[in-house]
Motif scaffolding. Structure first.
Motif, mmCIF file in Angstrom:
data_model
loop_
_atom_site.group_PDB
_atom_site.id
_atom_site.type_symbol
_atom_site.label_atom_id
_atom_site.label_comp_id
_atom_site.label_asym_id
_atom_site.label_seq_id
_atom_site.Cartn_x
_atom_site.Cartn_y
_atom_site.Cartn_z
ATOM 1 N N LEU A 53 3.295 -10.654 -8.862
ATOM 2 C CA LEU A 53 3.224 -9.427 -9.650
ATOM 3 C C LEU A 53 2.573 -8.290 -8.872
ATOM 4 O O LEU A 53 3.043 -7.146 -8.905
ATOM 5 C CB LEU A 53 2.455 -9.673 -10.953
ATOM 6 N N VAL A 54 1.504 -8.585 -8.163
ATOM 7 C CA VAL A 54 0.834 -7.560 -7.354
ATOM 8 C C VAL A 54 1.771 -7.073 -6.258
ATOM 9 O O VAL A 54 1.885 -5.865 -6.022
ATOM 10 C CB VAL A 54 -0.482 -8.111 -6.769
ATOM 11 N N LEU A 55 2.449 -7.976 -5.601
ATOM 12 C CA LEU A 55 3.400 -7.601 -4.558
ATOM 13 C C LEU A 55 4.516 -6.733 -5.124
ATOM 14 O O LEU A 55 4.887 -5.711 -4.538
ATOM 15 C CB LEU A 55 3.979 -8.843 -3.891
ATOM 16 N N TRP A 56 5.051 -7.116 -6.277
ATOM 17 C CA TRP A 56 6.112 -6.344 -6.916
ATOM 18 C C TRP A 56 5.627 -4.948 -7.277
ATOM 19 O O TRP A 56 6.345 -3.971 -7.079
ATOM 20 C CB TRP A 56 6.605 -7.079 -8.159
ATOM 21 N N LEU A 57 4.408 -4.836 -7.785
ATOM 22 C CA LEU A 57 3.858 -3.517 -8.122
ATOM 23 C C LEU A 57 3.723 -2.637 -6.891
ATOM 24 O O LEU A 57 4.017 -1.430 -6.934
ATOM 25 C CB LEU A 57 2.499 -3.668 -8.807
ATOM 26 N N LEU A 58 3.294 -3.205 -5.787
ATOM 27 C CA LEU A 58 3.159 -2.429 -4.551
ATOM 28 C C LEU A 58 4.521 -1.957 -4.041
ATOM 29 O O LEU A 58 4.690 -0.786 -3.683
ATOM 30 C CB LEU A 58 2.452 -3.253 -3.481
ATOM 31 N N VAL A 59 5.478 -2.854 -4.007
ATOM 32 C CA VAL A 59 6.816 -2.508 -3.515
ATOM 33 C C VAL A 59 7.476 -1.489 -4.431
ATOM 34 O O VAL A 59 8.052 -0.489 -3.971
ATOM 35 C CB VAL A 59 7.689 -3.781 -3.382
ATOM 36 N N ASP A 60 7.380 -1.689 -5.744
ATOM 37 C CA ASP A 60 7.992 -0.773 -6.704
ATOM 38 C C ASP A 60 7.302 0.591 -6.673
ATOM 39 O O ASP A 60 7.968 1.621 -6.774
ATOM 40 C CB ASP A 60 7.937 -1.373 -8.103
#
Length: 53
Positions: A21-28
């Motif tokens: 989730l943290v990775l997805w938030l950063l990429v998004d």
């Protein structure tokens, strides 16, 4: 068999989901920032900036 395996597996699965989730938030967030920059370069203004005096 001890319950420790299941507890550690649950913690591990939770950590993996949280990291994803943290990775997805950063990429998004970076993708949205690029979209905003492209829109601003194209001449679109933010409504919050237009309304201020």
């Amino acid at each position: 068999m001890s319950h420790a395996f299941f507890i550690y597996a649950a913690y591990g699965a939770t950590a993996l989901v949280f990291a994803a989730l943290v990775l997805w938030l950063l990429v998004d967030g970076r993708a949205r920032r690029r979209e905003l920059d492209a829109l601003e370069k194209a001449g679109a203004a933010r409504r919050s900036v237009r309304g201020r005096s």
